[in-house]
Design a protein around this motif. Structure first.
Motif, PDB file in Angstrom:
ATOM      1  N   GLN A 114       0.834  -1.202   0.000  1.00 32.18           N
ATOM      2  CA  GLN A 114       0.000   0.000   0.000  1.00 32.18           C
ATOM      3  C   GLN A 114       0.868   1.251   0.000  1.00 32.18           C
ATOM      4  OE1 GLN A 114      -3.559   0.372   0.214  1.00 32.18           O
ATOM      5  NE2 GLN A 114      -3.023   2.512  -0.151  1.00 32.18           N
ATOM      6  N   ARG A 145     -11.007   0.152   9.184  1.00 30.86           N
ATOM      7  CA  ARG A 145     -11.713   1.359   8.712  1.00 30.86           C
ATOM      8  C   ARG A 145     -11.731   2.408   9.829  1.00 30.86           C
ATOM      9  NH1 ARG A 145     -17.784   2.295   8.534  1.00 30.86           N
ATOM     10  NH2 ARG A 145     -17.839   0.267   9.536  1.00 30.86           N
ATOM     11  N   ARG A 165      -1.925   9.166   4.967  1.00 26.01           N
ATOM     12  CA  ARG A 165      -3.150   8.916   4.207  1.00 26.01           C
ATOM     13  C   ARG A 165      -2.869   7.862   3.151  1.00 26.01           C
ATOM     14  NH1 ARG A 165      -6.924  13.286   5.421  1.00 26.01           N
ATOM     15  NH2 ARG A 165      -5.531  15.020   5.842  1.00 26.01           N
ATOM     16  N   TYR A 166      -3.894   7.056   2.851  1.00 27.21           N
ATOM     17  CA  TYR A 166      -3.797   6.073   1.776  1.00 27.21           C
ATOM     18  C   TYR A 166      -3.742   6.791   0.439  1.00 27.21           C
ATOM     19  CZ  TYR A 166      -5.256   2.795   5.417  1.00 27.21           C
ATOM     20  OH  TYR A 166      -5.339   2.056   6.574  1.00 27.21           O
ATOM     21  N   ASN A 170      -8.107   3.271  -1.233  1.00 21.99           N
ATOM     22  CA  ASN A 170      -8.305   3.164   0.213  1.00 21.99           C
ATOM     23  C   ASN A 170      -8.668   1.708   0.511  1.00 21.99           C
ATOM     24  OD1 ASN A 170      -9.635   3.169   2.733  1.00 21.99           O
ATOM     25  ND2 ASN A 170     -10.284   5.290   2.484  1.00 21.99           N
ATOM     26  N   SER A 174     -11.614   3.739   5.165  1.00 19.84           N
ATOM     27  CA  SER A 174     -11.334   4.706   6.233  1.00 19.84           C
ATOM     28  C   SER A 174     -11.805   6.104   5.857  1.00 19.84           C
ATOM     29  CB  SER A 174      -9.824   4.761   6.500  1.00 19.84           C
ATOM     30  OG  SER A 174      -9.398   3.600   7.145  1.00 19.84           O
ATOM     31  N   ASP A 177      -9.536   8.857   3.908  1.00 18.50           N
ATOM     32  CA  ASP A 177      -8.312   8.122   3.535  1.00 18.50           C
ATOM     33  C   ASP A 177      -7.262   8.105   4.656  1.00 18.50           C
ATOM     34  OD1 ASP A 177      -9.363   7.532   1.030  1.00 18.50           O
ATOM     35  OD2 ASP A 177      -8.441   9.285   0.084  1.00 18.50           O
ATOM     36  N   ALA A 179      -4.873   6.817   7.276  1.00 20.09           N
ATOM     37  CA  ALA A 179      -4.186   5.560   7.583  1.00 20.09           C
ATOM     38  C   ALA A 179      -3.532   5.597   8.957  1.00 20.09           C
ATOM     39  CB  ALA A 179      -3.124   5.265   6.525  1.00 20.09           C
TER      40      ALA A 179
END
Lengths: 223, 79
Positions: A114, A145, A165-166, A170, A174, A177, A179
């Motif tokens: 990721q 989430r 953040r992703y 995502n 979440s 976004d 993370a």
């Protein structure tokens, strides 16, 4: 530099976390959830896994373990604490970090490499990154989430407490976004993805995770 | 000994993908009249003596439910 790694019943990634500490140049110290002894460590990692089988809620029972009372007190005194995956869930349940982690919106366990964007390079665990840097580390969770009330999310964003953040999708639904987040003082950080699985070319998608563990060694020296 | 029941359910603003999956299954089974499903937890506590409402409220709100995401309902035995 002594970095404690807590083992709860059901922890899975404590050995990998200890290995990451060692590769970064620190001394990993094994801590047991049932003790009241932080063994004079300079920082603490709560590893991934399924403490207490995720009974009640993920991280809920581990957050009430004897050692966590010491971790909460020490964190309020400035001890750097990193929660990874189940460790992040424990930190939210213990009240050290805001929000909660709930069942992935698509209901599937998601396991993949990721991309994350580092939003804060000034916490105890992210000093070796640059603001806006993108890193690639594994994510693997079923209850990742991140949620909180909209007003709380607005406040978190306003206080600049979103650390990661992703990017590029995502993995769990979440909010915004998110993370990973941090405490007001930037010493406690929690995230769902796993930096300790990205510390060697042989076994990870990158070595981007090593920076967490080198960062905290410097943060402790400079504290 | 008395019996205390605690019901916990996700707050309305927190999406409940498990409840939605149940709703989807109900639709496939032809139960088109069900509009919404919210899944929660149901705890049954056996308590010595007369239950202390304040203590049980604390138990419900600090351990059995996570107030960040869940609402909780305490059901004490009727006299």
């Amino acid at each position: 530099m002594r970095i404690g790694v807590i083992t709860f019943p059901g922890s899975l990634d404590d050995v990998d976390a200890a290995r990451a500490v060692r590769l970064a140049g620190g001394e990993p110290v094994a801590l047991w959830h049932g003790d009241h002894d932080l063994k004079d460590v300079d920082a603490v990692v709560l590893p991934g896994g399924f403490s207490y089988g995720d009974y009640l809620r993920a991280g809920a029972i581990a957050a009430r373990s004897p050692l966590m009372q010491d971790v909460v007190a020490a964190a309020h005194g400035g001890l750097p604490v990193l929660g990874i995956c189940n460790g992040f869930q424990v930190l939210c349940e213990a009240g050290l970090l805001p929000g909660a982690l709930t069942r992935n919106s698509h209901l599937h366990f998601r396991n993949r490499d990721q991309l994350l964007r580092v939003e804060r390079a000034d916490t105890a665990w992210t000093g070796d990154y640059a603001d806006g840097q993108e890193i690639l580390i594994p994510v693997k969770n079923g209850e990742g989430r991140y949620v909180a009330a909209d007003a709380d999310l607005d406040r978190l964003e306003g206080e600049n407490r979103v650390v990661f953040r992703y990017v590029g999708g995502n993995p769990n639904g979440s909010s915004r976004d998110i993370a990973g987040v941090t405490s007001e003082n930037g010493r406690v950080v929690g995230l769902m993805p796993h930096p300790e699985h990205a510390v060697e070319d042989l076994t990870g998608p990158s070595t981007d995770g090593l920076g967490f563990f080198t960062s905290v060694l410097k943060a402790v020296v400079n504290a | 000994m008395s019996r205390v029941v605690v019901d916990v359910v996700l707050k309305p603003e927190i999406s409940d993908p498990q409840g939605q999956a149940v709703l989807g299954a109900l639709g496939r089974l032809g139960h088109d009249s069900v509009r919404s499903v919210r899944q929660g937890k149901h705890f049954v506590l056996e308590v010595d003596g007369t239950p202390d409402e304040a203590e049980l409220k604390q138990i419900a709100e600090t351990l059995l439910a996570n107030p960040v995401i869940e609402d909780v309902e305490l059901h004490l035995p009727k006299d």
